[in-house]
Design a protein around this motif. Structure first.
Motif, PDB file in Angstrom:
ATOM      1  N   LEU A  65       1.007  -0.855   0.026  1.00  0.00           N
ATOM      2  CA  LEU A  65       0.197   0.060   0.041  1.00  0.00           C
ATOM      3  C   LEU A  65       0.640   1.604  -0.369  1.00  0.00           C
ATOM      4  O   LEU A  65       0.631   2.109  -0.625  1.00  0.00           O
ATOM      5  CB  LEU A  65      -0.552   0.365   1.285  1.00  0.00           C
ATOM      6  CG  LEU A  65      -2.205  -1.018   0.963  1.00  0.00           C
ATOM      7  CD1 LEU A  65      -3.125  -0.619   2.290  1.00  0.00           C
ATOM      8  CD2 LEU A  65      -2.881  -0.466   0.023  1.00  0.00           C
ATOM      9  N   THR A  66       1.972   1.027   0.615  1.00  0.00           N
ATOM     10  CA  THR A  66       3.207   2.150   0.800  1.00  0.00           C
ATOM     11  C   THR A  66       3.810   2.460  -0.322  1.00  0.00           C
ATOM     12  O   THR A  66       3.580   3.641  -0.901  1.00  0.00           O
ATOM     13  CB  THR A  66       4.234   1.864   1.566  1.00  0.00           C
ATOM     14  OG1 THR A  66       3.622   1.429   3.039  1.00  0.00           O
ATOM     15  CG2 THR A  66       5.446   3.663   1.960  1.00  0.00           C
ATOM     16  N   GLY A  67       3.920   1.575  -1.613  1.00  0.00           N
ATOM     17  CA  GLY A  67       4.656   1.925  -2.773  1.00  0.00           C
ATOM     18  C   GLY A  67       2.796   2.247  -3.529  1.00  0.00           C
ATOM     19  O   GLY A  67       3.393   3.389  -4.156  1.00  0.00           O
ATOM     20  N   VAL A  68       1.579   1.985  -3.308  1.00  0.00           N
ATOM     21  CA  VAL A  68       0.551   2.502  -4.492  1.00  0.00           C
ATOM     22  C   VAL A  68       0.364   3.898  -3.770  1.00  0.00           C
ATOM     23  O   VAL A  68       0.345   4.892  -4.436  1.00  0.00           O
ATOM     24  CB  VAL A  68      -0.491   2.133  -3.486  1.00  0.00           C
ATOM     25  CG1 VAL A  68      -1.829   2.021  -4.723  1.00  0.00           C
ATOM     26  CG2 VAL A  68      -0.231   0.889  -4.509  1.00  0.00           C
ATOM     27  N   GLU A  69       1.028   4.092  -2.469  1.00  0.00           N
ATOM     28  CA  GLU A  69       0.591   5.391  -2.295  1.00  0.00           C
ATOM     29  C   GLU A  69       1.376   6.890  -2.685  1.00  0.00           C
ATOM     30  O   GLU A  69       0.836   7.670  -3.137  1.00  0.00           O
ATOM     31  CB  GLU A  69       0.125   5.676  -0.944  1.00  0.00           C
ATOM     32  CG  GLU A  69      -0.653   5.267   0.565  1.00  0.00           C
ATOM     33  CD  GLU A  69      -0.485   4.929   1.090  1.00  0.00           C
ATOM     34  OE1 GLU A  69      -0.090   5.209   2.151  1.00  0.00           O
ATOM     35  OE2 GLU A  69      -2.028   4.261   2.233  1.00  0.00           O
ATOM     36  N   LEU A  70       3.149   6.077  -2.485  1.00  0.00           N
ATOM     37  CA  LEU A  70       4.004   6.895  -2.951  1.00  0.00           C
ATOM     38  C   LEU A  70       3.850   7.313  -4.648  1.00  0.00           C
ATOM     39  O   LEU A  70       3.731   8.647  -5.095  1.00  0.00           O
ATOM     40  CB  LEU A  70       5.337   6.425  -3.060  1.00  0.00           C
ATOM     41  CG  LEU A  70       5.825   6.243  -1.685  1.00  0.00           C
ATOM     42  CD1 LEU A  70       6.656   5.564  -1.514  1.00  0.00           C
ATOM     43  CD2 LEU A  70       5.894   8.137  -0.774  1.00  0.00           C
ATOM     44  N   ALA A  71       3.096   6.619  -5.253  1.00  0.00           N
ATOM     45  CA  ALA A  71       2.945   6.386  -6.745  1.00  0.00           C
ATOM     46  C   ALA A  71       1.580   7.581  -7.408  1.00  0.00           C
ATOM     47  O   ALA A  71       1.976   8.476  -8.239  1.00  0.00           O
ATOM     48  CB  ALA A  71       2.411   5.153  -7.607  1.00  0.00           C
ATOM     49  N   ILE A  72       0.609   7.393  -6.733  1.00  0.00           N
ATOM     50  CA  ILE A  72      -0.910   8.335  -6.000  1.00  0.00           C
ATOM     51  C   ILE A  72       0.341   9.627  -6.071  1.00  0.00           C
ATOM     52  O   ILE A  72      -0.484  10.817  -6.238  1.00  0.00           O
ATOM     53  CB  ILE A  72      -2.198   7.483  -5.241  1.00  0.00           C
ATOM     54  CG1 ILE A  72      -2.388   6.538  -6.047  1.00  0.00           C
ATOM     55  CG2 ILE A  72      -2.748   9.329  -5.140  1.00  0.00           C
ATOM     56  CD1 ILE A  72      -3.439   6.204  -4.937  1.00  0.00           C
ATOM     57  N   GLU A  73       0.865  10.059  -4.441  1.00  0.00           N
ATOM     58  CA  GLU A  73       0.934  11.051  -4.409  1.00  0.00           C
ATOM     59  C   GLU A  73       1.791  11.599  -5.486  1.00  0.00           C
ATOM     60  O   GLU A  73       1.863  12.975  -5.626  1.00  0.00           O
ATOM     61  CB  GLU A  73       2.515  10.944  -3.354  1.00  0.00           C
ATOM     62  CG  GLU A  73       2.684  12.535  -2.561  1.00  0.00           C
ATOM     63  CD  GLU A  73       3.266  11.614  -1.106  1.00  0.00           C
ATOM     64  OE1 GLU A  73       4.714  12.396  -1.117  1.00  0.00           O
ATOM     65  OE2 GLU A  73       3.243  10.859  -0.717  1.00  0.00           O
ATOM     66  N   GLU A  74       2.931  10.696  -6.419  1.00  0.00           N
ATOM     67  CA  GLU A  74       3.531  11.347  -7.366  1.00  0.00           C
ATOM     68  C   GLU A  74       3.140  12.131  -8.609  1.00  0.00           C
ATOM     69  O   GLU A  74       2.395  13.520  -8.808  1.00  0.00           O
ATOM     70  CB  GLU A  74       4.641  10.489  -8.083  1.00  0.00           C
ATOM     71  CG  GLU A  74       5.933  11.013  -9.071  1.00  0.00           C
ATOM     72  CD  GLU A  74       6.324  10.234  -9.353  1.00  0.00           C
ATOM     73  OE1 GLU A  74       6.353   9.346 -10.354  1.00  0.00           O
ATOM     74  OE2 GLU A  74       6.985   9.389  -8.095  1.00  0.00           O
ATOM     75  N   ILE A  75       1.330  11.189  -8.557  1.00  0.00           N
ATOM     76  CA  ILE A  75       0.842  12.034  -9.307  1.00  0.00           C
ATOM     77  C   ILE A  75      -0.292  13.177  -8.532  1.00  0.00           C
ATOM     78  O   ILE A  75       0.207  14.196  -9.751  1.00  0.00           O
ATOM     79  CB  ILE A  75      -0.707  11.246  -9.722  1.00  0.00           C
ATOM     80  CG1 ILE A  75      -0.414   9.981 -10.596  1.00  0.00           C
ATOM     81  CG2 ILE A  75      -1.724  11.658 -10.439  1.00  0.00           C
ATOM     82  CD1 ILE A  75      -0.979   8.442 -10.434  1.00  0.00           C
ATOM     83  N   LEU A  76      -0.584  13.360  -7.532  1.00  0.00           N
ATOM     84  CA  LEU A  76      -1.656  14.395  -6.610  1.00  0.00           C
ATOM     85  C   LEU A  76      -0.027  15.554  -7.171  1.00  0.00           C
ATOM     86  O   LEU A  76      -0.436  16.790  -6.845  1.00  0.00           O
ATOM     87  CB  LEU A  76      -1.521  14.219  -5.466  1.00  0.00           C
ATOM     88  CG  LEU A  76      -2.392  13.359  -5.470  1.00  0.00           C
ATOM     89  CD1 LEU A  76      -2.376  13.047  -3.996  1.00  0.00           C
ATOM     90  CD2 LEU A  76      -3.666  13.646  -5.760  1.00  0.00           C
ATOM     91  N   ASN A  77       0.908  15.093  -7.211  1.00  0.00           N
ATOM     92  CA  ASN A  77       1.782  16.400  -6.851  1.00  0.00           C
ATOM     93  C   ASN A  77       2.467  17.107  -8.650  1.00  0.00           C
ATOM     94  O   ASN A  77       3.085  18.312  -8.479  1.00  0.00           O
ATOM     95  CB  ASN A  77       3.529  16.005  -6.455  1.00  0.00           C
ATOM     96  CG  ASN A  77       3.350  16.073  -5.241  1.00  0.00           C
ATOM     97  OD1 ASN A  77       2.497  16.594  -3.818  1.00  0.00           O
ATOM     98  ND2 ASN A  77       4.025  15.112  -4.422  1.00  0.00           N
ATOM     99  N   ASP A  78       1.276  16.399  -9.573  1.00  0.00           N
ATOM    100  CA  ASP A  78       1.934  17.306 -10.699  1.00  0.00           C
ATOM    101  C   ASP A  78       1.285  18.218 -11.064  1.00  0.00           C
ATOM    102  O   ASP A  78      -0.027  17.481 -11.283  1.00  0.00           O
ATOM    103  CB  ASP A  78       2.070  15.651 -11.910  1.00  0.00           C
ATOM    104  CG  ASP A  78       2.618  15.618 -13.252  1.00  0.00           C
ATOM    105  OD1 ASP A  78       2.244  17.093 -13.341  1.00  0.00           O
ATOM    106  OD2 ASP A  78       2.279  15.211 -13.754  1.00  0.00           O
ATOM    107  N   LYS A  79       1.862  19.708 -10.492  1.00  0.00           N
ATOM    108  CA  LYS A  79       0.306  20.643 -11.196  1.00  0.00           C
ATOM    109  C   LYS A  79      -0.367  20.861 -12.515  1.00  0.00           C
ATOM    110  O   LYS A  79      -1.031  20.859 -12.941  1.00  0.00           O
ATOM    111  CB  LYS A  79       0.807  21.716 -10.424  1.00  0.00           C
ATOM    112  CG  LYS A  79       1.462  21.724  -9.337  1.00  0.00           C
ATOM    113  CD  LYS A  79      -0.524  20.789  -8.246  1.00  0.00           C
ATOM    114  CE  LYS A  79       0.528  21.097  -6.650  1.00  0.00           C
ATOM    115  NZ  LYS A  79      -0.475  19.840  -5.808  1.00  0.00           N
TER     116      LYS A  79
END
Length: 199
Positions: A65-79
Motif C-alpha cells: 500500500l505504501t508503494g501505491v500511495e507513493l505513486a499516487i502522491e507523485e500524481i497528486l504533486n504533478d500540477k
C-alpha cells in the motif's frame, strides 16, 4: 546510525522474501520457519524483526500500500494535471497494482476469510488499510467539483461508486481469477465520464 540502516535494510529484505513465501504457500501454510528458511536466517534472528507470521503479513500489505500511495502522491504533486486527469491516473495506478499483485490479493482474501471465521471484523481491518486511498479520492473529487470540472454531486456517493469498482476488480482478480480487468478500467472511465460537468 549504520546499525539502524542495516537493521531496516534487513527488515525490508525479509518482508520482500516473505511476500514470496505467502504467495507460493498461501497464508494458512506459511510458518515462521518457512519464512526464516527462505530468508536464509534462523527463527531466532527472525524474532528480532517480527513477533509472528501475522505481523510479517500485515507489514507486507503495508509495504504494498505504501508503494501505491507513493505513486499516487507523485500524481497528486504533478500540477500539470487537472482533477479529471489526476483521478484517472490515480485509479489506473490502483487497478494496475491489483493486477500486478493478484497472487498477494488472493492470499489476502484467505486471510480476511480466516479473520471473519475467528469473529474479527475483516471490514474494520480493510477500512483501516484503505482510509488514505479513500481520502485521496475524496480530495480529488472535491477539487474537481470546486473547479467545475465535475458535476456538483454527493462526494461520498461518487467515492463509493469508484471504491466499489476497485473492490470489483479485486474480486474478479482473486475469486474469478480473471487475468484481464480491462472491463473494470472501462467501467471506471464511464463512471468518471458521468462525473464530468457539462461544457
Amino acid at each position: 546510525m549504520a546499525i539502524v540502516v542495516e537493521h531496516e535494510k534487513r527488515k525490508q529484505e525479509i518482508l520482500q522474501k516473505s511476500l514470496d513465501v505467502f504467495i507460493d504457500e498461501g497464508y494458512e501454510d506459511v510458518t515462521f520457519q518457512k519464512i526464516a528458511d527462505r530468508c536464509g536466517i534462523t527463527r531466532t534472528t527472525l524474532y528480532i524483526y517480527f513477533r509472528n507470521k501475522n505481523e510479517i503479513f500485515l507489514w507486507s500489505i503495508k509495504q504494498l500500500l505504501t508503494g501505491v500511495e507513493l505513486a499516487i502522491e507523485e500524481i497528486l504533486n504533478d500540477k500539470s494535471n487537472n482533477a479529471e486527469q489526476t483521478l484517472r491516473k490515480t485509479l489506473d495506478v490502483i487497478i494496475d497494482a491489483i493486477q500486478e499483485n493478484r497472487k498477494l490479493f488472493h492470499v489476502l482474501q484467505v486471510y480476511l476469510l480466516q479473520l471473519t471465521k475467528s469473529g474479527e471484523s475483516a471490514n474494520d481491518r480493510v477500512n483501516h488499510r484503505v482510509i488514505r486511498i479513500r481520502h485521496v479520492l475524496n480530495h480529488i473529487l472535491i477539487i474537481g467539483i470546486k473547479n467545475k470540472e465535475f458535476k456538483d454531486l454527493n462526494v461520498r456517493n461518487m467515492n463509493e461508486l469508484l471504491y466499489s469498482l476497485i473492490e470489483s476488480a479485486i474480486f474478479r482478480v482473486t475469486v474469478l481469477a480473471q487475468k484481464n480487468i480491462d472491463v473494470i478500467k472501462d467501467s471506471i472511465k464511464l463512471a468518471i465520464d458521468g462525473f464530468l460537468a457539462d461544457k
